[in-house]
Design a protein around this motif. Structure first.
Motif, PDB file in Angstrom:
ATOM      1  N   PRO A 142     119.324  25.220  51.216  1.00 49.29           N
ATOM      2  CA  PRO A 142     119.492  25.070  52.610  1.00 49.29           C
ATOM      3  C   PRO A 142     118.353  25.831  53.373  1.00 49.29           C
ATOM      4  O   PRO A 142     117.673  26.794  52.799  1.00 49.29           O
ATOM      5  CB  PRO A 142     120.565  25.429  53.115  1.00 49.29           C
ATOM      6  CG  PRO A 142     121.661  25.697  52.157  1.00 49.29           C
ATOM      7  CD  PRO A 142     120.672  25.765  50.782  1.00 49.29           C
ATOM      8  N   LEU A 143     117.709  25.551  54.358  1.00 48.94           N
ATOM      9  CA  LEU A 143     116.378  26.068  55.004  1.00 48.94           C
ATOM     10  C   LEU A 143     117.020  27.434  55.569  1.00 48.94           C
ATOM     11  O   LEU A 143     117.971  27.739  55.897  1.00 48.94           O
ATOM     12  CB  LEU A 143     116.146  25.397  56.362  1.00 48.94           C
ATOM     13  CG  LEU A 143     115.599  23.614  56.042  1.00 48.94           C
ATOM     14  CD1 LEU A 143     115.219  22.998  57.326  1.00 48.94           C
ATOM     15  CD2 LEU A 143     114.197  23.970  55.052  1.00 48.94           C
ATOM     16  N   CYS A 144     116.027  28.312  55.566  1.00 45.58           N
ATOM     17  CA  CYS A 144     116.034  29.633  55.790  1.00 45.58           C
ATOM     18  C   CYS A 144     117.071  30.563  55.003  1.00 45.58           C
ATOM     19  O   CYS A 144     117.562  31.607  55.634  1.00 45.58           O
ATOM     20  CB  CYS A 144     116.456  29.736  57.451  1.00 45.58           C
ATOM     21  SG  CYS A 144     115.037  28.766  58.350  1.00 45.58           S
ATOM     22  N   VAL A 145     117.626  30.251  54.119  1.00 56.64           N
ATOM     23  CA  VAL A 145     118.357  31.002  53.139  1.00 56.64           C
ATOM     24  C   VAL A 145     117.666  31.353  51.901  1.00 56.64           C
ATOM     25  O   VAL A 145     117.256  30.565  51.247  1.00 56.64           O
ATOM     26  CB  VAL A 145     119.875  30.076  52.952  1.00 56.64           C
ATOM     27  CG1 VAL A 145     120.661  30.983  51.747  1.00 56.64           C
ATOM     28  CG2 VAL A 145     120.339  29.734  53.961  1.00 56.64           C
ATOM     29  N   THR A 146     117.705  32.596  51.688  1.00 50.79           N
ATOM     30  CA  THR A 146     117.221  33.113  50.479  1.00 50.79           C
ATOM     31  C   THR A 146     117.998  33.059  49.319  1.00 50.79           C
ATOM     32  O   THR A 146     119.131  33.332  49.246  1.00 50.79           O
ATOM     33  CB  THR A 146     116.854  34.789  50.694  1.00 50.79           C
ATOM     34  OG1 THR A 146     116.116  35.089  51.774  1.00 50.79           O
ATOM     35  CG2 THR A 146     116.275  35.446  49.444  1.00 50.79           C
ATOM     36  N   PRO A 147     117.476  32.688  48.197  1.00 47.84           N
ATOM     37  CA  PRO A 147     118.221  32.238  46.949  1.00 47.84           C
ATOM     38  C   PRO A 147     118.667  33.570  46.606  1.00 47.84           C
ATOM     39  O   PRO A 147     117.814  34.266  46.418  1.00 47.84           O
ATOM     40  CB  PRO A 147     117.252  31.664  45.977  1.00 47.84           C
ATOM     41  CG  PRO A 147     116.319  31.026  46.761  1.00 47.84           C
ATOM     42  CD  PRO A 147     116.180  31.839  47.994  1.00 47.84           C
ATOM     43  N   GLN A 148     119.988  33.735  46.238  1.00 45.84           N
ATOM     44  CA  GLN A 148     120.689  34.882  45.753  1.00 45.84           C
ATOM     45  C   GLN A 148     121.496  34.719  44.407  1.00 45.84           C
ATOM     46  O   GLN A 148     122.397  33.686  44.743  1.00 45.84           O
ATOM     47  CB  GLN A 148     121.472  35.554  46.799  1.00 45.84           C
ATOM     48  CG  GLN A 148     121.942  36.940  46.707  1.00 45.84           C
ATOM     49  CD  GLN A 148     122.588  37.592  47.424  1.00 45.84           C
ATOM     50  OE1 GLN A 148     123.850  37.243  47.631  1.00 45.84           O
ATOM     51  NE2 GLN A 148     122.083  38.310  48.454  1.00 45.84           N
ATOM     52  N   VAL A 149     121.778  35.373  43.457  1.00 44.92           N
ATOM     53  CA  VAL A 149     122.405  35.417  42.256  1.00 44.92           C
ATOM     54  C   VAL A 149     123.044  36.814  42.372  1.00 44.92           C
ATOM     55  O   VAL A 149     122.364  37.715  42.513  1.00 44.92           O
ATOM     56  CB  VAL A 149     122.023  34.962  41.130  1.00 44.92           C
ATOM     57  CG1 VAL A 149     122.705  35.440  40.205  1.00 44.92           C
ATOM     58  CG2 VAL A 149     121.642  33.267  41.157  1.00 44.92           C
ATOM     59  N   SER A 150     124.504  36.853  41.993  1.00 46.86           N
ATOM     60  CA  SER A 150     125.058  38.119  41.525  1.00 46.86           C
ATOM     61  C   SER A 150     125.541  38.160  40.109  1.00 46.86           C
ATOM     62  O   SER A 150     126.196  36.868  39.792  1.00 46.86           O
ATOM     63  CB  SER A 150     126.051  38.588  42.549  1.00 46.86           C
ATOM     64  OG  SER A 150     126.768  39.661  42.156  1.00 46.86           O
ATOM     65  N   LEU A 151     125.387  39.153  39.306  1.00 46.46           N
ATOM     66  CA  LEU A 151     125.904  39.326  38.074  1.00 46.46           C
ATOM     67  C   LEU A 151     126.799  40.452  38.124  1.00 46.46           C
ATOM     68  O   LEU A 151     126.144  41.512  38.212  1.00 46.46           O
ATOM     69  CB  LEU A 151     124.928  39.211  36.910  1.00 46.46           C
ATOM     70  CG  LEU A 151     123.915  38.110  36.800  1.00 46.46           C
ATOM     71  CD1 LEU A 151     122.627  38.433  36.134  1.00 46.46           C
ATOM     72  CD2 LEU A 151     124.508  36.742  35.890  1.00 46.46           C
ATOM     73  N   ARG A 152     127.908  40.430  37.454  1.00 46.31           N
ATOM     74  CA  ARG A 152     128.837  41.637  37.317  1.00 46.31           C
ATOM     75  C   ARG A 152     129.570  41.547  35.729  1.00 46.31           C
ATOM     76  O   ARG A 152     129.790  40.639  35.193  1.00 46.31           O
ATOM     77  CB  ARG A 152     130.016  41.214  38.194  1.00 46.31           C
ATOM     78  CG  ARG A 152     131.180  42.329  38.208  1.00 46.31           C
ATOM     79  CD  ARG A 152     131.884  42.267  39.460  1.00 46.31           C
ATOM     80  NE  ARG A 152     132.494  41.134  39.638  1.00 46.31           N
ATOM     81  CZ  ARG A 152     133.648  40.697  38.871  1.00 46.31           C
ATOM     82  NH1 ARG A 152     134.281  41.244  38.032  1.00 46.31           N
ATOM     83  NH2 ARG A 152     134.161  39.370  39.268  1.00 46.31           N
ATOM     84  N   ALA A 153     129.382  42.740  35.399  1.00 45.92           N
ATOM     85  CA  ALA A 153     129.974  43.052  33.993  1.00 45.92           C
ATOM     86  C   ALA A 153     131.045  44.092  33.973  1.00 45.92           C
ATOM     87  O   ALA A 153     131.238  44.720  35.136  1.00 45.92           O
ATOM     88  CB  ALA A 153     128.467  43.571  33.026  1.00 45.92           C
ATOM     89  N   SER A 154     131.733  44.401  32.923  1.00 41.18           N
ATOM     90  CA  SER A 154     132.804  45.334  32.639  1.00 41.18           C
ATOM     91  C   SER A 154     132.428  46.492  31.850  1.00 41.18           C
ATOM     92  O   SER A 154     132.524  47.459  32.021  1.00 41.18           O
ATOM     93  CB  SER A 154     134.123  44.486  32.268  1.00 41.18           C
ATOM     94  OG  SER A 154     134.508  43.814  33.256  1.00 41.18           O
ATOM     95  N   ASN A 155     131.706  46.127  30.870  1.00 41.12           N
ATOM     96  CA  ASN A 155     131.373  47.036  29.769  1.00 41.12           C
ATOM     97  C   ASN A 155     129.942  47.511  29.478  1.00 41.12           C
ATOM     98  O   ASN A 155     129.734  48.230  28.423  1.00 41.12           O
ATOM     99  CB  ASN A 155     132.048  46.665  28.413  1.00 41.12           C
ATOM    100  CG  ASN A 155     133.397  46.309  28.356  1.00 41.12           C
ATOM    101  OD1 ASN A 155     134.163  47.098  28.963  1.00 41.12           O
ATOM    102  ND2 ASN A 155     133.879  45.260  27.574  1.00 41.12           N
ATOM    103  N   GLY A 156     129.169  47.179  30.264  1.00 39.70           N
ATOM    104  CA  GLY A 156     127.605  47.287  30.134  1.00 39.70           C
ATOM    105  C   GLY A 156     127.076  47.340  31.541  1.00 39.70           C
ATOM    106  O   GLY A 156     127.576  47.130  32.654  1.00 39.70           O
ATOM    107  N   VAL A 157     125.775  47.638  31.477  1.00 48.15           N
ATOM    108  CA  VAL A 157     124.904  47.502  32.660  1.00 48.15           C
ATOM    109  C   VAL A 157     123.713  46.871  32.625  1.00 48.15           C
ATOM    110  O   VAL A 157     123.284  46.398  31.391  1.00 48.15           O
ATOM    111  CB  VAL A 157     124.257  48.951  33.092  1.00 48.15           C
ATOM    112  CG1 VAL A 157     125.427  49.893  33.133  1.00 48.15           C
ATOM    113  CG2 VAL A 157     123.479  49.427  31.961  1.00 48.15           C
TER     114      VAL A 157
END
Length: 350
Positions: A9-24
């Motif tokens: 969609p226009l004017c929306v910055t692509p964003q991804v979130s990654l979440r882990a439990s046992n590591g960084v």
């Protein structure tokens, strides 16, 4: 990565979130104009100016476990807009290979191992039959007889145990002394026939590197089985059920006629030494045990049985009364109690 064909969609910055439990997690290199938050933390958020830049940043994501473990898994939660994907990540300490010198002939590839108790006449007949075909192959004997007799001969190694330690304790001792890639397990009252061929065993095992144990036939008795395990009710701490299904198999062994993939075989088999050592033989089982080794190896050993691999069985000989007094002690109740506790079972069906 995000599908490049996706229409943002226009004017929306692509964003991804990654979440882990046992590591960084972290992104190794972030170009000017791109935004990454949560570097070296359990939640990593990536904002990019375009999908192409987002995919380029995702390709640089690294993961590092925060606790030292030999083998475990983490679940990574990948979120993009209203979509979430969860995928496993394996954390494993690398192991080094254990190699065996293949040697020049069957004598360096295979050791014959057996356990004896009070049956020296039968044992010597077995050795004579082996030497008729394999004059130089190494033979290992675990002996827990009440009054041990010396068994001498070329390349024969007899290990004396305390009296009446039992079947599986003897197996552990014998296998612990094997230095070859394979060992052939035989009973002390078996006898090699003209048709008995260790080379045929090795040919199959070498052709199927994932195979761990290969059983044959004793006087026409092939005796193989599968094991069916049903876990107990989840969350209730209830034990499972284990059933031995005699003369059942999973599938044919591809490429070898008269060979079947099973879970357990007769007490005449060739095995990869390192694979059997990883499972071991429970020394609490002293008199009546064989299937129990394959129960402990369920899911860890690939097993097959071949009708064309044969050995003979001697007629009943000396010391039967004294031998039977020890051999046929009633251990059924004790064996079942061990299974129920050790294997967390509520029922065992042989």
């Amino acid at each position: 990565m995000v599908n490049p064909g996706y229409v943002q969609p226009l004017c929306v910055t692509p964003q991804v979130s990654l979440r882990a439990s046992n590591g960084v997690m972290a992104v190794q290199s972030v170009p000017l104009g791109q935004e990454v938050t949560g570097q070296h933390q359990t939640t990593l958020t990536i904002n990019a100016t375009s999908l192409a830049q987002l995919n380029a940043l995702l390709a640089q994501v690294t993961y590092c476990s925060v606790a030292y473990v030999l083998s475990t898994q983490d679940l990574i939660h990948f979120t993009f807009e209203d979509h979430e994907v969860i995928f496993p990540l394996t954390i494993k300490k690398p192991s080094i290979p254990v190699l065996y010198d293949p040697g020049a002939d069957i004598n360096s590839q295979v050791t014959i191992a057996t356990k004896t108790f009070l049956r020296y006449k039968e044992l010597r007949l077995l050795i004579d039959s082996i030497r008729a075909k394999y004059p130089d192959i190494r033979i290992i004997i675990a002996d827990d007889s009440m009054e041990p007799e010396k068994v001498e001969g070329h390349n024969i190694y007899q290990y004396i145990m305390p009296p009446a330690q039992g079947w599986f304790a003897g197996r552990n001792l014998a296998v612990s002394q094997v230095t070859s890639k394979y060992f052939l397990w035989v009973d002390d009252d078996h006898r090699f026939l003209n048709e008995t061929s260790i080379e045929k065993f090795v040919e199959i095992m070498e052709a199927v590197p994932t195979l761990d144990v290969l059983g044959g036939s004793v006087e026409g008795n092939q005796f193989y089985f599968t094991l069916e395990y049903q876990e107990g009710a989840e969350g209730e701490g209830e034990g499972g059920c284990l059933s031995r299904l005699q003369n059942q198999h999973h599938a044919p062994l591809n490429g070898f006629k008269d060979c079947l993939l099973v879970d357990g075989v007769v007490n005449f088999f060739l095995a990869r030494t390192d694979a059997v050592r990883r499972v071991g033989f429970d020394p609490l089982l002293q008199r009546t045990a064989h299937s129990e080794f394959f129960m402990d190896g369920l899911g860890r050993l690939l097993v097959a049985s071949c009708a064309g691999l044969v050995i003979g069985h001697q007629k009943r000989q000396s010391n039967r009364e004294q031998y039977n007094k020890f051999r046929y002690q009633d251990e059924v109740d004790a064996k079942l109690r061990l299974h129920y506790f050790k294997n967390h079972l509520k029922c065992v069906v042989y």
